[in-house]
Design a protein around this motif. Structure first.
Motif, PDB file in Angstrom:
ATOM      1  N   PHE A   1      -5.957  -4.021  -8.979  1.00 33.45           N
ATOM      2  CA  PHE A   1      -6.009  -5.366  -8.420  1.00 33.45           C
ATOM      3  C   PHE A   1      -7.360  -5.632  -7.763  1.00 33.45           C
ATOM      4  N   THR A   2      -7.771  -6.885  -7.811  1.00 33.52           N
ATOM      5  CA  THR A   2      -9.043  -7.281  -7.234  1.00 33.52           C
ATOM      6  C   THR A   2      -8.972  -7.254  -5.703  1.00 33.52           C
ATOM      7  N   PRO A   3     -10.049  -6.795  -5.032  1.00 34.55           N
ATOM      8  CA  PRO A   3     -10.011  -6.711  -3.567  1.00 34.55           C
ATOM      9  C   PRO A   3      -9.869  -8.061  -2.873  1.00 34.55           C
ATOM     10  N   VAL A   4     -10.335  -9.127  -3.528  1.00 36.38           N
ATOM     11  CA  VAL A   4     -10.270 -10.468  -2.950  1.00 36.38           C
ATOM     12  C   VAL A   4      -9.747 -11.418  -4.009  1.00 36.38           C
ATOM     13  N   LEU A   5      -8.715 -12.184  -3.672  1.00 35.65           N
ATOM     14  CA  LEU A   5      -8.159 -13.160  -4.599  1.00 35.65           C
ATOM     15  C   LEU A   5      -8.003 -14.487  -3.874  1.00 35.65           C
ATOM     16  N   SER A   6      -8.635 -15.516  -4.425  1.00 38.51           N
ATOM     17  CA  SER A   6      -8.583 -16.862  -3.837  1.00 38.51           C
ATOM     18  C   SER A   6      -8.990 -16.850  -2.367  1.00 38.51           C
ATOM     19  N   GLY A   7      -9.972 -16.015  -2.048  1.00 37.57           N
ATOM     20  CA  GLY A   7     -10.486 -15.945  -0.688  1.00 37.57           C
ATOM     21  C   GLY A   7      -9.729 -15.017   0.238  1.00 37.57           C
ATOM     22  N   ASP A   8      -8.598 -14.502  -0.215  1.00 39.79           N
ATOM     23  CA  ASP A   8      -7.786 -13.607   0.616  1.00 39.79           C
ATOM     24  C   ASP A   8      -8.188 -12.149   0.379  1.00 39.79           C
ATOM     25  N   VAL A   9      -8.557 -11.458   1.474  1.00 39.97           N
ATOM     26  CA  VAL A   9      -8.905 -10.030   1.385  1.00 39.97           C
ATOM     27  C   VAL A   9      -7.620  -9.216   1.368  1.00 39.97           C
ATOM     28  N   ARG A  10      -7.535  -8.285   0.437  1.00 40.12           N
ATOM     29  CA  ARG A  10      -6.334  -7.464   0.306  1.00 40.12           C
ATOM     30  C   ARG A  10      -6.622  -6.078   0.878  1.00 40.12           C
ATOM     31  N   PRO A  11      -5.899  -5.681   1.912  1.00 36.62           N
ATOM     32  CA  PRO A  11      -6.255  -4.464   2.650  1.00 36.62           C
ATOM     33  C   PRO A  11      -5.743  -3.170   2.040  1.00 36.62           C
ATOM     34  N   TRP A  12      -4.873  -3.241   1.051  1.00 29.64           N
ATOM     35  CA  TRP A  12      -4.243  -2.024   0.533  1.00 29.64           C
ATOM     36  C   TRP A  12      -5.201  -1.249  -0.365  1.00 29.64           C
ATOM     37  N   ASP A  13      -5.106   0.065  -0.331  1.00 24.70           N
ATOM     38  CA  ASP A  13      -5.814   0.916  -1.280  1.00 24.70           C
ATOM     39  C   ASP A  13      -5.011   1.045  -2.576  1.00 24.70           C
TER      40      ASP A  13
END
Length: 256
Positions: free
Chosen positions: A158-170
């Motif tokens: 999965f992309t680290p950032v989607l629609s401006g939302d940072v995704r914190p999971w590894d």
């Protein structure tokens, strides 16, 4: 326009719709990669996309090809994966679902997917989607007939950032119905690794939108886990080897 053909989508210069690595792997695991490939049939040209867009997360699960091969070696497991870009047809979607052949993905217009007629859609299903899933069904059936258990490990990124939302999971472990015991165990195993942020049904929750695991694992009573790794962590050989070791250890620790 290139690609607007409803017949013989794949030509002699195109790759097969799937690849199978380490077919004779002796472990109970069967690794799959619905979005591991980025090929586009010659007849479809570049789909109206730039080279940069064809290499983005909208087109391929970045890092999964290398991760899958490293994990297959580590686990002595077969790795069955799709050769073609998810923008040609998404093999983790029901062929009738609107997202199976998306006209828009993360803000990018997929021009060659607009206004397809039923024959054009059906040819993508016939040439790419159906053979991949038939190969998976045949593998599972052959293993069952031979008295071998199959534990399905569906690999995604999965992309680290989607629609401006940072995704914190590894890494995230997805599960829904059927034999969830393995997925929940591998979740616990990964959470024991210091400093690793593990998502439970994050960044996505498995539901009826998913196609592969519900189709192959649920009715066959297979233990399974859908694994999502953040793409910046597996973008090179070193990251892929590290995460293959982590996932392999967690998987092997969950099969007792």
């Amino acid at each position: 326009m290139a690609g607007r053909t409803a017949e013989n989508l794949l030509g002699p210069g195109d790759p097969l719709p799937f690849e199978l690595f380490n077919a004779e792997g002796g472990s109970p695991f069967l690794l799959i990669g619905d979005h591991a490939g980025a090929a586009i049939p010659v007849a479809m040209g570049d789909m109206g996309l730039s080279a940069a867009d064809r290499a983005r997360h909208i087109a391929i699960d970045i890092g999964v090809y290398g991760l899958g091969h490293a994990l297959a070696r580590r686990l002595d497991a077969p790795f069955l994966h799709q050769s073609y870009s998810r923008l040609v047809i998404d093999c983790n979607r029901d062929p009738a679902h609107a997202e199976a052949i998306p006209a828009l993905s993360d803000g990018t217009v997929i021009g060659d997917n607009a206004d397809l007629d039923m024959a054009e859609k059906a040819e993508r299903v016939r040439a790419i989607h159906r053979p991949y899933h038939q190969a998976m069904a045949d593998l599972i059936a052959a293993r069952t007939a031979a008295g071998r258990e199959t534990i399905l490990l569906s690999l995604h990124s999965f992309t680290p950032v989607l629609s401006g939302d940072v995704r914190p999971w590894d890494i995230g472990i997805l599960h829904w119905r059927g034999r969830t015991d393995f997925a929940l165990s591998i979740l616990d195993q990964l959470r024991s690794i210091a400093g690793v942020v593990v998502g439970d049904n994050e960044p996505y929750a498995m539901d009826a939108t998913d196609y592969t695991v519900p189709l192959h694992a649920f009715p066959n009573g297979l233990r399974y886990a859908e694994i999502e790794v953040r793409q910046d962590l597996i973008g090179d050989d070193g990251g892929q080897m590290l995460w293959a070791e982590r996932i392999a250890s967690a998987a092997q620790g969950s099969i007792a």
